[in-house]
Design an enzyme around this catalytic site. Structure first.
Site, PDB file in Angstrom:
ATOM      1  N   ASP A 162       0.925  -1.344  -0.141  1.00  0.00           N
ATOM      2  CA  ASP A 162      -0.053  -0.011  -0.008  1.00  0.00           C
ATOM      3  C   ASP A 162       0.888   1.297  -0.050  1.00  0.00           C
ATOM      4  O   ASP A 162       1.875   1.322   0.528  1.00  0.00           O
ATOM      5  CB  ASP A 162      -0.936   0.049   1.216  1.00  0.00           C
ATOM      6  CG  ASP A 162      -0.105   0.257   2.532  1.00  0.00           C
ATOM      7  OD1 ASP A 162      -0.211   1.219   2.981  1.00  0.00           O
ATOM      8  OD2 ASP A 162       0.314  -0.812   2.929  1.00  0.00           O
ATOM      9  N   SER A 163       0.173   2.275  -0.585  1.00  0.00           N
ATOM     10  CA  SER A 163       1.048   3.764  -0.607  1.00  0.00           C
ATOM     11  C   SER A 163       2.325   3.527  -1.264  1.00  0.00           C
ATOM     12  O   SER A 163       2.881   3.056  -2.259  1.00  0.00           O
ATOM     13  CB  SER A 163       1.045   4.346   0.737  1.00  0.00           C
ATOM     14  OG  SER A 163       1.326   5.607   0.691  1.00  0.00           O
ATOM     15  N   ALA A 164       3.556   4.036  -0.408  1.00  0.00           N
ATOM     16  CA  ALA A 164       4.961   3.676  -0.735  1.00  0.00           C
ATOM     17  C   ALA A 164       5.127   2.256  -1.199  1.00  0.00           C
ATOM     18  O   ALA A 164       6.094   1.841  -2.028  1.00  0.00           O
ATOM     19  CB  ALA A 164       5.884   4.257   0.276  1.00  0.00           C
ATOM     20  N   GLY A 166       2.952   0.130  -2.557  1.00  0.00           N
ATOM     21  CA  GLY A 166       2.611  -0.093  -3.608  1.00  0.00           C
ATOM     22  C   GLY A 166       3.310   0.431  -4.918  1.00  0.00           C
ATOM     23  O   GLY A 166       3.511  -0.483  -5.732  1.00  0.00           O
ATOM     24  N   HIS A 296      -6.959   8.040   1.273  1.00  0.00           N
ATOM     25  CA  HIS A 296      -5.868   7.194   1.354  1.00  0.00           C
ATOM     26  C   HIS A 296      -5.715   5.996   2.320  1.00  0.00           C
ATOM     27  O   HIS A 296      -5.952   6.365   3.728  1.00  0.00           O
ATOM     28  CB  HIS A 296      -4.588   8.155   1.289  1.00  0.00           C
ATOM     29  CG  HIS A 296      -3.365   7.386   0.835  1.00  0.00           C
ATOM     30  ND1 HIS A 296      -3.232   6.770  -0.271  1.00  0.00           N
ATOM     31  CD2 HIS A 296      -2.305   7.233   1.529  1.00  0.00           C
ATOM     32  CE1 HIS A 296      -1.931   6.292  -0.460  1.00  0.00           C
ATOM     33  NE2 HIS A 296      -1.341   6.682   0.772  1.00  0.00           N
TER      34      HIS A 296
END
Length: 322
Positions: A162-164, A166, A296
């Site tokens: 997830d996020s970074a 991802g 987010h």
């Protein structure tokens, strides 16, 4: 005021200074591994490299022990990369324990959650290198860690984040593709599916739906976490659609799930990644899943919400599919 003490990026999660110091305002607390009574999942920490501090938290559902007495069916292996803007959070951060316990139990997965090194103490590509090393360790641990060797089906390998994290998923997949020709036994040939959850991508020029605020934050953050980046936020590691980026046709897996959220600042880039993958001529199957009205990584913050339950159902379906 000392110019070295100037704040160049101030967020609710971290504060960055011009002298490359950072105040982590969240993401530093941890929870220990152990048995989770709610899901029947047991977790443990395994050191991969004592010198760098690289370790992984493994999650094993109780279905593994039940299968030992029956058909000995092994579990697909998911290697997971946490978020935090490359500067905060860890594999032991409190939000990830219930999320991965639930995912391991519901999808019947053996999860390997990677604790990679963070910037600015360890600028990128340290986090990418750690993550790729952990992925290769997981594949090789069929002869090493007993959980992986006894319960893991290393021919059904998934990566997600997830996020970074991802962003790391994409880059680790491309690192696997670049290792060499697709021959039997390589990491690239083992990856069945890839999941990008609210992936942190950026670029120097805005795309439709991208806000000036996010453009500024992502540009400053990228230069901070990767000071040797070429072409700023158009560095191929931050912008997979940049002119210099390797073709998405090289993505070494059969299936991809791109997850975005309606009110998330990363949504435009996530949708653009999906569309670019479709247009690239890549031979696999790609899906886009959008959570309406959410922000987010909401699934970590509000795991009981209807949208989080819906997202979990979609993830379970993706991992369970043959």
């Amino acid at each position: 005021m000392d110019s070295s003490s100037e704040i160049i990026l101030d967020t609710p999660y971290f504060r960055i200074y011009s002298d490359r110091r950072i105040d982590r305002l969240m993401g530093t607390s941890t929870v220990p591994p152990g048995f989770d009574t709610a899901t029947g999942v047991t977790s443990k920490d395994v050191v991969i490299d004592g010198e760098t501090g690289l370790y992984a938290r493994l999650y094993l559902p109780d279905t593994a022990s039940r299968s030992d007495s029956g058909d000995n069916k092994k579990l697909p292996v998911l290697v997971y990369f946490h978020g935090g803007g490359f500067v905060t959070q860890s594999a032991a951060s409190p939000p990830y324990q219930p999320f991965l316990n639930s995912l391991a139990a519901r999808a019947g997965l053996l999860v390997v959650s990677v604790n990679y090194r963070l910037a600015p103490e360890h600028p990128l590509p340290a986090g990418y290198d750690d993550s790729f090393r952990a992925l290769k360790w997981a594949v090789a641990s069929g002869d090493g860690d007993p959980w992986l060797s006894q319960h893991g089906d290393l021919d059904r390998l998934f990566i997600a984040g997830d996020s970074a994290g991802g962003n790391i998923v994409h880059n680790v997949a491309m690192m696997a593709a670049a290792e060499g020709p697709a021959s039997s036994g390589t990491v690239a040939t083992r990856i069945e599916g890839v999941v990008l959850l609210h992936a942190g991508f950026a670029g120097r020029e805005p795309i439709d739906g991208e806000t000036p605020e996010w453009m500024e934050i992502s540009g400053k953050l990228w230069c901070f976490v990767c000071p040797d980046a070429t072409d700023g936020a158009d560095d191929p590691r931050m912008n997979p659609m940049a002119a210099a980026a390797p073709s998405l046709r090289k993505l070494p897996c059969k299936r991809v799930l791109v997850c975005v959220a309606e009110k998330d600042f990363t949504r435009p880039r996530g949708r653009a990644y999906y569309e670019a993958l479709v247009a690239s001529g890549w031979s696999g199957a790609v899906e886009l899943f959008e959570s309406e009205g959410q922000e987010h990584v909401f699934f970590l913050i509000k795991p009981g919400s209807d949208e989080a339950v819906e997202l979990m159902d979609r993830l379970v379906s993706f991992f369970a599919r043959n």
